[in-house]
Enzyme design. Structure first.
Site, mmCIF file in Angstrom:
data_model
loop_
_atom_site.group_PDB
_atom_site.id
_atom_site.type_symbol
_atom_site.label_atom_id
_atom_site.label_comp_id
_atom_site.label_asym_id
_atom_site.label_seq_id
_atom_site.Cartn_x
_atom_site.Cartn_y
_atom_site.Cartn_z
ATOM 1 N N ASP A 163 68.587 19.511 47.730
ATOM 2 C CA ASP A 163 69.799 19.479 48.548
ATOM 3 C C ASP A 163 69.670 20.550 49.634
ATOM 4 O O ASP A 163 68.623 21.193 49.752
ATOM 5 C CB ASP A 163 71.057 19.683 47.682
ATOM 6 C CG ASP A 163 72.229 18.862 48.222
ATOM 7 O OD1 ASP A 163 72.584 19.064 49.403
ATOM 8 O OD2 ASP A 163 72.769 18.027 47.481
ATOM 9 N N HIS A 237 71.440 16.001 53.578
ATOM 10 C CA HIS A 237 71.296 16.995 52.501
ATOM 11 C C HIS A 237 69.861 17.504 52.434
ATOM 12 O O HIS A 237 69.298 17.647 51.344
ATOM 13 C CB HIS A 237 71.736 16.402 51.156
ATOM 14 C CG HIS A 237 73.228 16.239 51.043
ATOM 15 N ND1 HIS A 237 74.064 17.266 50.669
ATOM 16 C CD2 HIS A 237 74.028 15.169 51.274
ATOM 17 C CE1 HIS A 237 75.320 16.826 50.666
ATOM 18 N NE2 HIS A 237 75.327 15.566 51.033
ATOM 19 N N GLU A 300 76.550 11.118 52.839
ATOM 20 C CA GLU A 300 77.010 12.172 53.750
ATOM 21 C C GLU A 300 75.962 12.542 54.807
ATOM 22 O O GLU A 300 75.416 13.634 54.781
ATOM 23 C CB GLU A 300 77.412 13.417 52.924
ATOM 24 C CG GLU A 300 78.522 13.100 51.940
ATOM 25 C CD GLU A 300 78.934 14.269 51.061
ATOM 26 O OE1 GLU A 300 80.133 14.391 50.781
ATOM 27 O OE2 GLU A 300 78.058 15.067 50.647
HETATM 28 C C1 ACM Z 1 78.363 12.754 46.734
HETATM 29 O O1 ACM Z 1 79.241 13.238 46.021
HETATM 30 N N1 ACM Z 1 78.157 13.203 47.953
HETATM 31 C C2 ACM Z 1 77.507 11.667 46.262
#
Ligand code: ACM
Length: 505
Positions: A163, A237, A300
Site C-alpha cells: 500500500d 495505493h 481508490e
Molecule cells: C477499500 O476499502 N479501499 C477496498
C-alpha cells in the site's frame, strides 16, 4: 434439537446436530485411524494442543472419506459415541472442519458430549482479510490467526501486502520495493479533529516478510484448509512502490513512503515498462502463492496525475480511449489478461467493475456496498460480498467511541454483522450462483498491535462465520449470543483478546 445445539454451543451453527446420551473421554493416546494425511496431521496437532495426558482406553478416532450430503465437497458427518469418534467426509476439507468442531468441544474439556453432526458450509468463500501494509504483524501471529479463523470455518486469508505506507513481500528482481518501500519515516497516530492537527509518531516503521516465511504461511494455511490470497495494489495505493522506483510514477519526483492515511494521488504510470515491471513482480508472487485468485487492488485510483501527464495523454490517443479515466480499465485489463495467460484469475475491488474485465476470469470484491455486489453478480463475475457496512471490522464496535480504542470510523456492532445476508435484498436467483461468499476486512491504520487486531476481529468474526457457513433460515441473534457466551470461554483458553460481551454497542 435447537436446545441440543445450544448445549454444544458450536460456532458457526452446524446444519444439523443431535445430542446423544453419554460422553466420550478423549485422551492423548487415543489411536487415530485414517488414510488422509492432512486430517491425521491436524487431529494430532489438536490432541497435542488440548488432550489431557490420561491413558487411552479401548477407543479410537476414525477419519474416513465417504460421500455425504450429496457429495457436497466440504461436507462431513461427525459421530461421537462412548466408544469413540467417527468422521465421514466427502473430502479432506470436510475432515478438517470436523476436527475443528472436535477442537471446539475439547476446548470445553476432555469429556466430549455424544452427538451426531451433519454439516457443510453455505458459501465456498469464507474469508478474512488482514492489512499487513499499514501495520505489519509478526509472522508467528499470522499462523495463530489462521488457526483461529480455521476454528470458525473460514477457508481464505487475504493478505494485503502492499500500500502507500509499506511494501511487505520481497521481490528478488526489485529489492528496493522492500528495502526502501518497506519503511516509512513516521506514522499517523490520530487524524485531525476538532480543530487540532494530526498527530504523528516520528519513528521509522516497517519491515518485510521473507519469501521462505510466506511459503511457510501458505503451507501452514493449507494444513488448516485455508488458502492464502495475496494482494498487490495497482495502479493506485502505490506510493511505497514509487518511493522505491520513482520511474513507476507520473511526475518523476522523489516521493516518500507515506505515513498518513488519506487517499494518495501517486499512482503508477501507463508506460509499457511499468506494466512489465508489475508483471515481473507478479511472476514472483505467483511462485510463492498457489492461489487461483490473485488480487491486484484497483480501488481508490485518483486519475489526477494521468490528466497532467503527456505520456498518459499519448496512451489515451494511441489506444483510442475517450479520456484519461479510461486508462484505469486499460491498465487493469492488461494485467488481468496477463494473469489469465498464467492460468490465474484476477480479483479486484468493486471500482473495477467499470473496467469491463472478463467475467469468467475476474472476481469482484464488493466493498462499497451491496449494490456493487449485485451489479458484479449481475454481470456474471464471481463475487465476494464484503460491503463495508457489514464486514469492515476496522469500524467501531460501539457508538460509545470514547470507551473504545481509536478506530477509523463507522459503527459495526455484533448484531449488525450477524444480520448480514449476502444474497439480500432480493438478488435474482439466476445471479445468486455468482456470489462466492463473504469476507471480513481488518484494515490496520489504527491497529498497531496484534492485540488490537484481535480486539477488532473477535467476536465479530464469530458472527460473520455464521453468515458465511450456516443456513439463513434459522438465524436468531439471541441464540447466537447464548452460544457465543459459551464460545468465548474457548477463546479465553486460546488467549484471544476479544471485545467482551455486555459492553455497550
Ligand atoms: C477499500 O476499502 N479501499 C477496498
Amino acid at each position: 434439537m435447537e436446545h441440543a445445539e445450544a448445549a454444544l454451543a458450536l460456532i458457526p451453527r452446524p446444519l444439523r446436530c443431535v445430542r446423544l446420551p453419554g460422553t466420550f473421554a478423549i485422551a492423548e493416546g487415543t489411536p487415530i485411524y485414517t488414510a488422509d494425511v492432512s486430517a491425521d496431521a491436524l487431529m494430532r496437532a489438536v490432541l497435542a494442543e488440548l488432550a489431557p495426558p490420561i491413558e487411552a482406553g479401548d477407543s479410537s478416532i476414525r477419519l474416513m472419506h465417504e460421500p455425504i450430503l450429496a457429495g457436497q465437497v466440504e461436507a462431513y458427518r461427525l459421530t461421537i459415541q462412548p466408544s469413540g469418534i467417527v468422521v465421514e467426509a466427502t473430502g479432506t476439507p470436510g475432515l478438517l472442519h470436523a476436527i475443528q468442531r472436535i477442537r471446539q468441544l475439547l476446548l470445553d474439556g476432555p469429556e466430549l458430549p455424544c452427538c451426531v453432526i451433519e454439516d457443510g458450509p453455505r458459501f465456498s468463500w469464507r474469508g478474512a482479510h488482514v492489512d499487513v501494509a499499514r501495520h505489519m504483524p509478526p509472522m508467528l501471529w499470522l499462523h495463530r490467526f489462521i488457526d483461529l479463523i480455521a476454528l470458525h470455518g473460514y477457508n481464505s486469508l487475504h493478505l494485503h501486502l502492499t500500500d502507500d505506507q509499506g511494501w511487505r513481500m520481497p521481490i528478488d528482481r526489485y529489492p528496493l520495493l522492500t528495502e526502501i518501500g518497506g519503511w516509512r519515516a513516521r506514522t499517523m497516530l490520530r487524524p485531525a479533529r476538532d480543530g487540532s492537527p494530526e498527530v504523528f509518531e516520528e519513528e521509522r516503521y516497517g519491515g518485510s516478510y521473507t519469501k521462505a516465511e510466506l511459503r511457510g504461511l501458505v503451507e501452514f494455511a493449507a494444513s488448516r484448509g485455508v488458502g492464502v490470497v495475496p494482494e498487490i495494489e495497482m495502479p493506485g495505493h502505490a506510493t511505497a512502490a514509487i518511493a522505491a522506483y520513482p520511474e513507476l510514477g507520473n511526475t518523476g519526483a522523489k516521493v516518500e513512503v507515506s505515513g498518513s492515511w488519506a487517499i494518495h494521488d501517486g499512482i503508477l504510470n501507463v508506460d509499457d515498462g511499468t506494466l512489465r515491471f508489475m508483471q515481473q513482480v507478479l511472476e514472483e508472487v505467483l511462485d510463492v502463492f498457489p492461489s487461483p485468485f490473485i488480487h491486484i487492488g484497483g480501488d481508490e485510483v485518483p486519475t489526477t496525475q494521468w490528466r497532467e501527464s503527456e505520456t498518459a495523454r499519448a496512451r489515451v490517443r494511441s489506444e483510442g480511449l475517450r479520456d484519461e479515466s479510461q486508462l484505469y480499465g486499460w491498465f487493469l485489463r492488461r494485467m488481468a489478461g496477463w494473469l489469465r495467460a498464467q492460468d490465474r484469475s484476477t480479483m479486484v475491488w468493486d471500482e473495477a467493475l467499470a473496467a469491463k474485465l472478463p467475467a469468467d476470469s475476474t472476481g469482484i470484491m464488493a466493498w462499497r456496498g451491496e449494490d456493487a455486489g449485485r451489479a458484479a453478480a449481475g454481470n456474471s463475475h464471481p463475487t465476494v460480498m464484503a460491503p463495508r457496512q457489514f464486514t469492515y471490522f476496522d469500524y467501531y464496535q460501539s457508538r460509545d467511541r470514547e470507551r473504545e480504542p481509536l478506530a477509523i470510523g463507522g459503527h459495526l456492532p455484533l448484531e449488525r454483522v450477524n444480520a448480514f445476508e449476502p444474497l439480500s435484498p432480493a438478488m435474482p436467483v439466476a445471479n445468486q450462483r455468482h456470489i462466492l461468499g463473504t469476507q471480513f476486512q481488518l484494515w490496520s491504520e489504527y491497529l498497531r498491535t496484534t492485540e488490537a487486531v484481535e480486539y477488532m476481529a473477535f467476536p465479530r468474526a464469530c458472527a460473520l462465520a455464521e453468515v458465511a457457513w450456516s443456513p439463513p433460515a434459522a438465524k436468531d441473534f439471541a441464540d447466537f449470543r447464548r452460544r457465543l457466551a459459551v464460545h468465548l470461554k474457548r477463546l479465553d483458553r486460546l488467549g484471544v483478546n476479544y471485545r467482551p460481551l455486555g459492553a455497550s454497542e
